[in-house]
Design an enzyme around this catalytic site. Structure first.
Site, PDB file in Angstrom:
ATOM      1  N   PRO A 190       0.832  -1.213   0.000  1.00  0.00           N
ATOM      2  CA  PRO A 190       0.000   0.000   0.000  1.00  0.00           C
ATOM      3  C   PRO A 190       0.865   1.262   0.000  1.00  0.00           C
ATOM      4  CG  PRO A 190      -0.597  -1.504   1.782  1.00  0.00           C
ATOM      5  CD  PRO A 190       0.678  -1.997   1.209  1.00  0.00           C
ATOM      6  N   GLU A 191       0.535   2.193  -0.868  1.00  0.00           N
ATOM      7  CA  GLU A 191       1.261   3.454  -0.967  1.00  0.00           C
ATOM      8  C   GLU A 191       0.323   4.588  -0.546  1.00  0.00           C
ATOM      9  OE1 GLU A 191       3.287   3.745  -4.783  1.00  0.00           O
ATOM     10  OE2 GLU A 191       3.388   1.574  -4.936  1.00  0.00           O
ATOM     11  N   HIS A 246      -4.469 -14.814  10.225  1.00  0.00           N
ATOM     12  CA  HIS A 246      -3.734 -13.634   9.773  1.00  0.00           C
ATOM     13  C   HIS A 246      -4.238 -12.344  10.419  1.00  0.00           C
ATOM     14  CE1 HIS A 246      -1.745 -16.175   6.938  1.00  0.00           C
ATOM     15  NE2 HIS A 246      -2.850 -16.443   6.287  1.00  0.00           N
ATOM     16  N   ARG A 264       1.623 -11.610   5.403  1.00  0.00           N
ATOM     17  CA  ARG A 264       3.084 -11.738   5.359  1.00  0.00           C
ATOM     18  C   ARG A 264       3.786 -11.099   6.562  1.00  0.00           C
ATOM     19  NH1 ARG A 264       5.521 -10.966  -0.502  1.00  0.00           N
ATOM     20  NH2 ARG A 264       7.313 -11.774   0.652  1.00  0.00           N
TER      21      ARG A 264
END
Ligand SMILES: [Zn+2]
Length: 297
Positions: free
Chosen positions: A2-3, A112, A131
């Site tokens: 994500p940016e 997660h 991750r």
């Protein structure tokens, strides 16, 4: 990853659901995501605090609480989703006034899901990160901008004024690639691989061009292109290339509008040449060899 546009979208969509609300409980399930403070203190410290404001700085999300700031970085695959008060614990369907309705896509709590924040009105914010490159940290007080990880950030691309910014910050003599400069969070905060590639394409600059070789006349065009691609990204609620999701669990729609990122081997939408994928600044980089030529020297 994500940016800026993805993080901005998350903050804008989360704010109306949680600002002004009190935290009923916090449940940190993966203690190693928390940096710099004792995970054992995390849940009790958050309980009962009322969220004053949620803001973005670069790719960081900051929740301002009384006397304390909770900072979230989504890393590679982090998702912050919001389940409204009437949403089921195991979404799939939830109850509305007119009956049962399919949930919008908020992921059920699973292995997660590393943080669950429950609010006084029964809503929940889930931090999910397959991750686990995401990070959380607590900063005492409101002075989060002086925290070591945040004070090094460069200017916000959307609000900077191009000419003064370039005069002050453009590293004229640098021999590194222009792509590496755009990714440098101490130069511009919030730009990552997607929007760097898009801005370079839009301004016709080869990503491997040395910073010092980008002509002074091209530099403001590049900065304007950065602003433009970021604004378009926000308008389309972000780019869902892999894991990024909006707080309601649905995808942003910017991916289909990208010119180069994720399109290596496909024809350029401007000139038809085959887009090339290569590694620049240790990152997969896609560019058009015809629209973004590397000048012969
Ligand atoms: Zn082209």
């Amino acid at each position: 990853m994500p940016e800026l546009p993805e993080v901005e979208t998350i903050v804008r969509l989360l704010a109306p659901g949680i600002e002004g609300k009190r935290i009923l409980s916090a449940d940190l399930r993966l203690p190693r995501l928390l940096l710099g403070s004792d995970p054992g203190d995390f849940n009790p410290r958050l309980e009962g605090l009322r969220l004053e404001r949620i803001v973005r700085r670069g790719k960081y999300i900051i929740l301002e609480l009384p006397g304390l700031s909770l900072v979230v970085h989504l890393g590679m695959t982090g998702q912050l989703t919001y389940a409204p008060p009437d949403a089921s614990e195991k979404p799939g369907f939830y109850r509305t006034v007119t009956g049962m309705q399919k949930a919008l896509g908020v992921h059920p709590i699973d292995k997660h899901t590393h943080l669950i924040v429950r609010w006084e009105d029964g809503s929940r914010v889930l931090f999910r990160d397959p991750r686990t490159f995401g990070k959380l940290f607590l900063i005492e007080g409101r002075d989060w901008m002086r925290h070591p990880r945040l004070r090094i950030l460069g200017e916000e691309p959307l609000t900077l004024r191009i000419e003064p910014f370039l005069a002050k910050h453009y590293p004229d003599g640098s021999a590194r690639s222009i792509k590496a400069l755009l990714l440098d969070q101490s130069f511009l905060s919030g730009v990552g691989n997607i929007y760097a590639d898009e801005a370079l394409f839009r301004s016709g600059i080869h990503p491997a061009r040395k910073v010092k070789d980008v002509k002074p006349l091209q530099r403001p065009l590049l900065l304007q292109a950065v602003k433009d691609v970021l604004r378009a990204g926000i308008k389309n609620s972000g780019t869902s290339f892999s894991d990024y999701r909006k707080p309601d669990g649905t995808q942003g729609s910017n991916f289909e509008r990208l010119q180069v990122y994720g399109r290596g081997g496909q024809p350029c939408r401007k000139c038809g040449a085959v887009l090339r994928k290569t590694g620049i600044a240790q990152r997969g980089t896609v560019f058009c060899p015809r629209c973004q030529p590397l000048p012969k020297r």
